[in-house]
Design an enzyme around this catalytic site. Structure first.
Site, PDB file in Angstrom:
ATOM      1  N   GLY A 178       0.808  -1.212   0.000  1.00 34.96           N
ATOM      2  CA  GLY A 178       0.000   0.000   0.000  1.00 34.96           C
ATOM      3  C   GLY A 178       0.837   1.257   0.000  1.00 34.96           C
ATOM      4  O   GLY A 178       1.300   1.726  -1.048  1.00 34.96           O
ATOM      5  N   CYS A 179       1.042   1.806   1.182  1.00 33.77           N
ATOM      6  CA  CYS A 179       1.693   3.116   1.283  1.00 33.77           C
ATOM      7  C   CYS A 179       3.170   3.087   0.933  1.00 33.77           C
ATOM      8  O   CYS A 179       3.714   4.086   0.458  1.00 33.77           O
ATOM      9  CB  CYS A 179       1.469   3.695   2.679  1.00 33.77           C
ATOM     10  SG  CYS A 179      -0.276   4.061   2.997  1.00 33.77           S
ATOM     11  N   VAL A 180       3.844   1.947   1.158  1.00 33.65           N
ATOM     12  CA  VAL A 180       5.249   1.869   0.775  1.00 33.65           C
ATOM     13  C   VAL A 180       5.374   1.887  -0.745  1.00 33.65           C
ATOM     14  O   VAL A 180       6.171   2.647  -1.308  1.00 33.65           O
ATOM     15  CB  VAL A 180       5.925   0.609   1.358  1.00 33.65           C
ATOM     16  CG1 VAL A 180       7.342   0.466   0.818  1.00 33.65           C
ATOM     17  CG2 VAL A 180       5.945   0.681   2.882  1.00 33.65           C
ATOM     18  N   SER A 221       4.516   5.337  -2.148  1.00 30.88           N
ATOM     19  CA  SER A 221       5.596   6.283  -1.865  1.00 30.88           C
ATOM     20  C   SER A 221       6.805   6.005  -2.745  1.00 30.88           C
ATOM     21  O   SER A 221       7.490   6.933  -3.197  1.00 30.88           O
ATOM     22  CB  SER A 221       5.996   6.206  -0.394  1.00 30.88           C
ATOM     23  OG  SER A 221       4.912   6.541   0.450  1.00 30.88           O
TER      24      SER A 221
END
Length: 216
Positions: free
Chosen positions: A151-153, A156
């Site tokens: 997800g966020c990794v 990013s």
């Protein structure tokens, strides 16, 4: 992964971006929710936290800036500041302003010299000042750790590369609720967007900066 598949990908995606000259370390969303068995977001990622904390200490020793990210939605707006992301991902209510589940996990206490980036969407870069802050300070590379890998990794990572930063992802310092998405996303990031390295590799790299003063 089969040897044939690895060989197939290596034909096109075996290149390495390498390290930059002035890195910054980002710890993405190490929130209490992921460590609380009673929370729907529980992921059992204690090992990832332990790894990230070791990398964090090495970064400080090398003079490499450390950035922590958190997800926060303004209380009273009902998630409107999270737009379609909040609408789609119901567990994001854990990050409503004031909820303990949205705070940094025990063991990760922000230091005064660490930048805290508050975000409402997956990427640490989207809708935040992170890219401008890093560019203004002369950083050319970003080391990523955090939750969750898929997800966020990953979000990013893609944005870090898109903003022109050499991007390094530390495998053991990232975590997900299942090994399948974790491994698949590490593989894909390494193929297209970043260099995925081991904790041992990043610690050796940071130690080399400490020896030469290259991060100053």
């Amino acid at each position: 992964m089969s040897d044939d598949l690895q060989a197939n990908y290596s034909k096109a995606y075996s290149n390495k971006s390498g390290y930059g000259k002035r890195p910054a370390l980002v710890l993405i969303d190490f929130a209490q929710a992921y460590f609380d068995p009673d929370n729907v977001l529980y992921a059992g990622v204690d090992d990832a936290l332990a790894s990230a904390l070791r990398v964090r200490e090495a970064a400080h020793a090398a003079g490499v800036p450390v950035i922590l990210t958190e997800v926060t939605y303004q209380k009273g707006l009902g998630g409107k500041d999270g737009g379609r992301f909040f609408e789609k991902a119901l567990p994001l209510k854990a990050f409503m302003e004031g909820e303990r589940s949205g705070g940094f996990v025990e063991g990760l206490v922000p230091r005064e010299d660490e930048l805290i980036v508050t975000k409402q969407y997956p990427s640490a870069f989207f809708g935040t000042s992170l890219a401008s802050t890093l560019t203004a300070a002369g950083h050319d590379s970003v080391i990523l750790t955090g939750l969750t890998t898929s997800g966020c990794v990953r979000a990013s990572c893609v944005d870090s590369m898109s903003h022109g930063f050499k991007t390094i992802v530390v495998a053991e310092a990232c975590g997900d609720r299942h090994a399948g998405p974790h491994d698949a996303n590490l593989f894909d990031m390494n193929a297209k967007y970043a260099d995925v390295v081991s904790e041992a590799e990043i610690l050796a790299y940071l130690a080399s900066l400490n020896d030469t003063g290259a991060a100053a």
